[in-house]
Scaffold this motif. Sequence first.
Motif, mmCIF file in Angstrom:
data_model
loop_
_atom_site.group_PDB
_atom_site.id
_atom_site.type_symbol
_atom_site.label_atom_id
_atom_site.label_comp_id
_atom_site.label_asym_id
_atom_site.label_seq_id
_atom_site.Cartn_x
_atom_site.Cartn_y
_atom_site.Cartn_z
ATOM 1 N N SER A 180 2.035 1.747 -3.358
ATOM 2 C CA SER A 180 1.341 2.584 -4.515
ATOM 3 C C SER A 180 1.369 3.812 -3.807
ATOM 4 C CB SER A 180 -0.073 1.297 -4.058
ATOM 5 O OG SER A 180 -0.631 1.742 -4.897
ATOM 6 N N ARG A 181 1.380 4.071 -3.226
ATOM 7 C CA ARG A 181 1.257 5.743 -2.641
ATOM 8 C C ARG A 181 1.673 6.711 -3.751
ATOM 9 N NH1 ARG A 181 -0.900 4.117 2.738
ATOM 10 N NH2 ARG A 181 -2.754 4.035 2.658
ATOM 11 N N LEU A 225 1.175 -0.789 -0.181
ATOM 12 C CA LEU A 225 -0.128 0.042 -0.007
ATOM 13 C C LEU A 225 0.968 1.364 0.114
ATOM 14 C CD1 LEU A 225 -3.327 -1.061 2.029
ATOM 15 C CD2 LEU A 225 -3.049 -1.098 0.196
ATOM 16 N N GLU A 226 1.992 0.719 0.791
ATOM 17 C CA GLU A 226 3.142 2.265 1.126
ATOM 18 C C GLU A 226 3.173 2.722 -0.100
ATOM 19 O OE1 GLU A 226 3.582 4.816 3.461
ATOM 20 O OE2 GLU A 226 2.131 3.188 3.859
ATOM 21 N N GLU A 265 2.652 6.578 -6.546
ATOM 22 C CA GLU A 265 1.431 7.911 -7.704
ATOM 23 C C GLU A 265 2.027 8.624 -7.175
ATOM 24 O OE1 GLU A 265 -1.752 6.818 -9.227
ATOM 25 O OE2 GLU A 265 -0.674 4.911 -9.591
ATOM 26 N N PHE A 266 1.999 8.729 -6.631
ATOM 27 C CA PHE A 266 2.987 10.481 -5.796
ATOM 28 C C PHE A 266 3.940 10.711 -7.092
ATOM 29 C CE2 PHE A 266 6.419 13.045 -3.856
ATOM 30 C CZ PHE A 266 6.238 14.113 -3.702
#
Length: 88
Positions: free
Chosen positions: A82-83, A79-80, A86-87
């Motif tokens: 993935s963020r 999840l981290e 995206e960033f």
Amino acid sequence: MNDHAHQVDFQAAASLYKWPSLNNSRREDRTPYMVVNGTLDQCIRDFMDKPEKTRHLYEIRTRSQPPLVTDVLSPEHVLELSRLREFL
């Protein structure tokens, strides 16, 4: 963190594994099986497409990319990443 973010190779080879489950819990007495073999990016996307309530049954295996990427990525770690992806 931005300096380290550029060191993550999202095109690195990776595999998404699923743990056999019973009552939506991992069967630690069983061996996880591969469901996707591709890049880290592809495995993260496929992981994120899984229902949130079953994500704890998955992990991504890839080559280590210290300090942000370990050999086996837990659902929380995915999840981290993935963020972060995206960033960028």
